[in-house]
Motif scaffolding. Structure first.
Motif, PDB file in Angstrom:
ATOM      1  N   LYS A 109      -2.889  11.039   4.253  1.00 20.00           N
ATOM      2  CA  LYS A 109      -2.701   9.598   4.486  1.00 20.00           C
ATOM      3  C   LYS A 109      -1.496   9.074   3.697  1.00 20.00           C
ATOM      4  CE  LYS A 109      -7.669   8.953   5.252  1.00 20.00           C
ATOM      5  NZ  LYS A 109      -7.553   8.853   6.711  1.00 20.00           N
ATOM      6  N   PRO A 110      -0.280   9.225   4.231  1.00 20.99           N
ATOM      7  CA  PRO A 110       0.923   8.754   3.530  1.00 20.99           C
ATOM      8  C   PRO A 110       0.902   7.253   3.228  1.00 20.99           C
ATOM      9  CG  PRO A 110       1.515  10.183   5.359  1.00 20.99           C
ATOM     10  CD  PRO A 110       0.053   9.891   5.495  1.00 20.99           C
ATOM     11  N   ILE A 111       0.306   6.455   4.115  1.00 28.85           N
ATOM     12  CA  ILE A 111       0.253   5.009   3.884  1.00 28.85           C
ATOM     13  C   ILE A 111      -0.524   4.710   2.608  1.00 28.85           C
ATOM     14  CG2 ILE A 111      -0.565   2.799   4.774  1.00 28.85           C
ATOM     15  CD1 ILE A 111       1.806   3.812   6.284  1.00 28.85           C
ATOM     16  N   LEU A 112      -1.603   5.430   2.371  1.00 27.38           N
ATOM     17  CA  LEU A 112      -2.392   5.255   1.148  1.00 27.38           C
ATOM     18  C   LEU A 112      -1.545   5.559  -0.078  1.00 27.38           C
ATOM     19  CD1 LEU A 112      -5.096   4.834  -0.335  1.00 27.38           C
ATOM     20  CD2 LEU A 112      -5.594   7.254   0.066  1.00 27.38           C
ATOM     21  N   VAL A 113      -0.704   6.587   0.011  1.00 22.40           N
ATOM     22  CA  VAL A 113       0.182   6.929  -1.099  1.00 22.40           C
ATOM     23  C   VAL A 113       1.116   5.768  -1.425  1.00 22.40           C
ATOM     24  CG1 VAL A 113       2.054   8.454  -1.856  1.00 22.40           C
ATOM     25  CG2 VAL A 113       0.089   9.397  -0.628  1.00 22.40           C
ATOM     26  N   CYS A 114       1.678   5.155  -0.401  1.00 25.50           N
ATOM     27  CA  CYS A 114       2.602   4.032  -0.613  1.00 25.50           C
ATOM     28  C   CYS A 114       1.931   2.900  -1.383  1.00 25.50           C
ATOM     29  CB  CYS A 114       3.115   3.509   0.729  1.00 25.50           C
ATOM     30  SG  CYS A 114       4.098   4.699   1.660  1.00 25.50           S
ATOM     31  N   TRP A 115       0.746   2.517  -0.955  1.00 29.87           N
ATOM     32  CA  TRP A 115       0.040   1.425  -1.631  1.00 29.87           C
ATOM     33  C   TRP A 115      -0.370   1.825  -3.039  1.00 29.87           C
ATOM     34  CZ3 TRP A 115       0.604  -3.275  -0.292  1.00 29.87           C
ATOM     35  CH2 TRP A 115       0.781  -3.630   1.047  1.00 29.87           C
ATOM     36  N   ALA A 116      -0.754   3.080  -3.228  1.00 28.49           N
ATOM     37  CA  ALA A 116      -1.123   3.540  -4.572  1.00 28.49           C
ATOM     38  C   ALA A 116       0.084   3.508  -5.502  1.00 28.49           C
ATOM     39  CB  ALA A 116      -1.702   4.948  -4.499  1.00 28.49           C
ATOM     40  N   LEU A 117       1.251   3.875  -4.992  1.00 29.34           N
ATOM     41  CA  LEU A 117       2.461   3.803  -5.804  1.00 29.34           C
ATOM     42  C   LEU A 117       2.755   2.368  -6.223  1.00 29.34           C
ATOM     43  CD1 LEU A 117       4.848   6.267  -3.897  1.00 29.34           C
ATOM     44  CD2 LEU A 117       3.936   6.567  -6.209  1.00 29.34           C
ATOM     45  N   ILE A 118       2.664   1.447  -5.283  1.00 28.35           N
ATOM     46  CA  ILE A 118       2.969   0.047  -5.580  1.00 28.35           C
ATOM     47  C   ILE A 118       1.969  -0.539  -6.574  1.00 28.35           C
ATOM     48  CG2 ILE A 118       3.107  -2.276  -4.587  1.00 28.35           C
ATOM     49  CD1 ILE A 118       4.070  -0.881  -1.968  1.00 28.35           C
ATOM     50  N   LEU A 119       0.683  -0.380  -6.300  1.00 31.04           N
ATOM     51  CA  LEU A 119      -0.340  -0.939  -7.176  1.00 31.04           C
ATOM     52  C   LEU A 119      -0.328  -0.271  -8.551  1.00 31.04           C
ATOM     53  CD1 LEU A 119      -3.273  -1.280  -4.609  1.00 31.04           C
ATOM     54  CD2 LEU A 119      -1.781  -3.090  -5.485  1.00 31.04           C
ATOM     55  N   GLY A 161      -1.153   9.452  -4.931  1.00 36.36           N
ATOM     56  CA  GLY A 161      -0.240   8.355  -5.221  1.00 36.36           C
ATOM     57  C   GLY A 161      -0.536   7.667  -6.535  1.00 36.36           C
ATOM     58  N   VAL A 162      -1.742   7.881  -7.079  1.00 41.84           N
ATOM     59  CA  VAL A 162      -2.088   7.247  -8.344  1.00 41.84           C
ATOM     60  C   VAL A 162      -1.324   7.893  -9.492  1.00 41.84           C
ATOM     61  CG1 VAL A 162      -3.950   6.913 -10.029  1.00 41.84           C
ATOM     62  CG2 VAL A 162      -4.339   6.398  -7.614  1.00 41.84           C
ATOM     63  N   SER A 163      -1.201   9.213  -9.512  1.00 43.17           N
ATOM     64  CA  SER A 163      -0.521  10.012 -10.525  1.00 43.17           C
ATOM     65  C   SER A 163      -1.476  10.453 -11.620  1.00 43.17           C
ATOM     66  CB  SER A 163       0.664   9.276 -11.159  1.00 43.17           C
ATOM     67  OG  SER A 163       1.154   9.982 -12.297  1.00 43.17           O
ATOM     68  N   ILE A 255       7.165   0.949  -7.601  1.00 45.53           N
ATOM     69  CA  ILE A 255       7.079  -0.210  -6.706  1.00 45.53           C
ATOM     70  C   ILE A 255       8.162  -0.130  -5.634  1.00 45.53           C
ATOM     71  CG2 ILE A 255       7.333  -2.710  -6.583  1.00 45.53           C
ATOM     72  CD1 ILE A 255       6.087  -2.791  -9.435  1.00 45.53           C
ATOM     73  N   ILE A 256       9.387   0.175  -6.040  1.00 48.26           N
ATOM     74  CA  ILE A 256      10.502   0.244  -5.085  1.00 48.26           C
ATOM     75  C   ILE A 256      10.318   1.417  -4.120  1.00 48.26           C
ATOM     76  CG2 ILE A 256      12.981   0.650  -4.876  1.00 48.26           C
ATOM     77  CD1 ILE A 256      13.275  -0.812  -7.592  1.00 48.26           C
ATOM     78  N   ALA A 257       9.969   2.609  -4.667  1.00 45.75           N
ATOM     79  CA  ALA A 257       9.798   3.784  -3.809  1.00 45.75           C
ATOM     80  C   ALA A 257       8.631   3.600  -2.854  1.00 45.75           C
ATOM     81  CB  ALA A 257       9.570   5.029  -4.671  1.00 45.75           C
ATOM     82  N   GLY A 258       7.516   3.047  -3.339  1.00 46.09           N
ATOM     83  CA  GLY A 258       6.354   2.816  -2.482  1.00 46.09           C
ATOM     84  C   GLY A 258       6.665   1.835  -1.367  1.00 46.09           C
ATOM     85  N   ALA A 259       7.371   0.742  -1.705  1.00 42.66           N
ATOM     86  CA  ALA A 259       7.722  -0.258  -0.692  1.00 42.66           C
ATOM     87  C   ALA A 259       8.695   0.315   0.334  1.00 42.66           C
ATOM     88  CB  ALA A 259       8.325  -1.488  -1.375  1.00 42.66           C
TER      89      ALA A 259
END
Length: 267
Positions: A109-119, A161-163, A255-259
């Motif tokens: 789920k790449p979309i989940l990764v994006c949101w996890a990176l941002i949050l 995406g959390v790390s 935040i920038i990479a996730g967005a």
């Protein structure tokens, strides 16, 4: 044999494994953005993490040797060091075994990764602003209760995406551990955590040597070597950088990479 893909993914792994930006998340996004087949590269993504782990063993060999000698001499500090690493690893071992099928489902789920990176980036900024400098110096000097708390916080990284390093480091900071010790705790804790994840993957028979079912050992060997070399360089620079600048630059990167990745995927 494929060469370019293992090299690219090995670089991504080596750069991101010990930074609070999520190596698994970056590997998933790299696969999605470059059109890789996740099912073929899933085992590769897990096994090459051992290359980055080997970099920690090489860089901190004096620490590990001192611990081994201390264990032989029954040094209380050496025993506390080992106790803390194993105690922090315990929650991930138990929860990871219990939920590994659900965790594997999240890896697609790449979309989940994006949101996890941002949050996660927002969380880092808040923790950097609100948490006071820690007073616990040295992995062996962290109390057992604090160590177990760090272990449970690490389990948040089962969400891609959390790390893992980010959760461990920031969890340690929140519980009163100073920056350098928090970073090194994360490095050492990675060893049993990633070894366990790799053994679990291999036990399931996830590696296909050649053929069409999966990526073979030659590709894994290339990715392993590249991630090892890159991680050697990154880890050396990371501790000094964090001591001077903190974790905010990584938060803004997340935040920038996730967005950016989210905008690309939504196209």
């Amino acid at each position: 044999m494929m060469i370019l893909q293992p090299i690219l993914l090995g670089i991504v792994e080596g750069v991101t494994e010990f930074l609070p930006v999520s190596s698994t998340g970056h590997l998933i996004l790299a696969g999605a953005l470059l059109g890789y087949d996740d099912s073929r590269w899933a085992t590769f993504d897990i096994v090459i993490q051992l290359g980055a782990i080997l970099a920690i063993v090489v860089l901190y060999w004096r620490t590990f040797w001192a611990v081994l000698m201390g264990l032989a001499k029954r040094s209380p500090g050496a025993w506390r060091f080992v106790r803390n690493i194993l105690l922090a690893f315990l929650p991930a071992a138990v929860i990871g075994l219990a939920l590994h099928k659900k965790i594997e489902a999240l890896l697609t789920k790449p979309i989940l990764v994006c949101w996890a990176l941002i949050l996660g980036g927002i969380a880092i900024l808040l923790i950097e602003r609100l948490v006071k400098p820690g007073r616990m110096h040295g992995v062996a000097d962290v109390p057992a209760g604090t160590t177990l708390g760090i272990g449970f916080i690490q389990c948040l990284a089962m969400i891609p995406g959390v790390s893992r390093s980010g959760a461990t480091i920031l969890g340690a900071l929140s519980l009163g551990v100073e920056r350098r010790t928090a970073a090194e705790f994360s490095f050492f804790l990675a060893i049993p955590t990633m070894l366990g994840a790799t053994v679990l993957e291999l036990a399931k028979g996830g590696v296909s040597v050649g053929g069409e079912g999966g990526v073979g050992w030659p590709e894994i060997a290339i990715g392993f070597f590249v991630s090892f070399i890159v991680a050697l360089v990154v880890v050396r620079a990371f501790v000094g950088f964090v001591s001077r600048h903190g974790f905010a630059p990584f938060a803004w990167y997340r935040i920038i990479a996730g967005a950016a990745a989210l905008a690309w995927l939504m196209r």
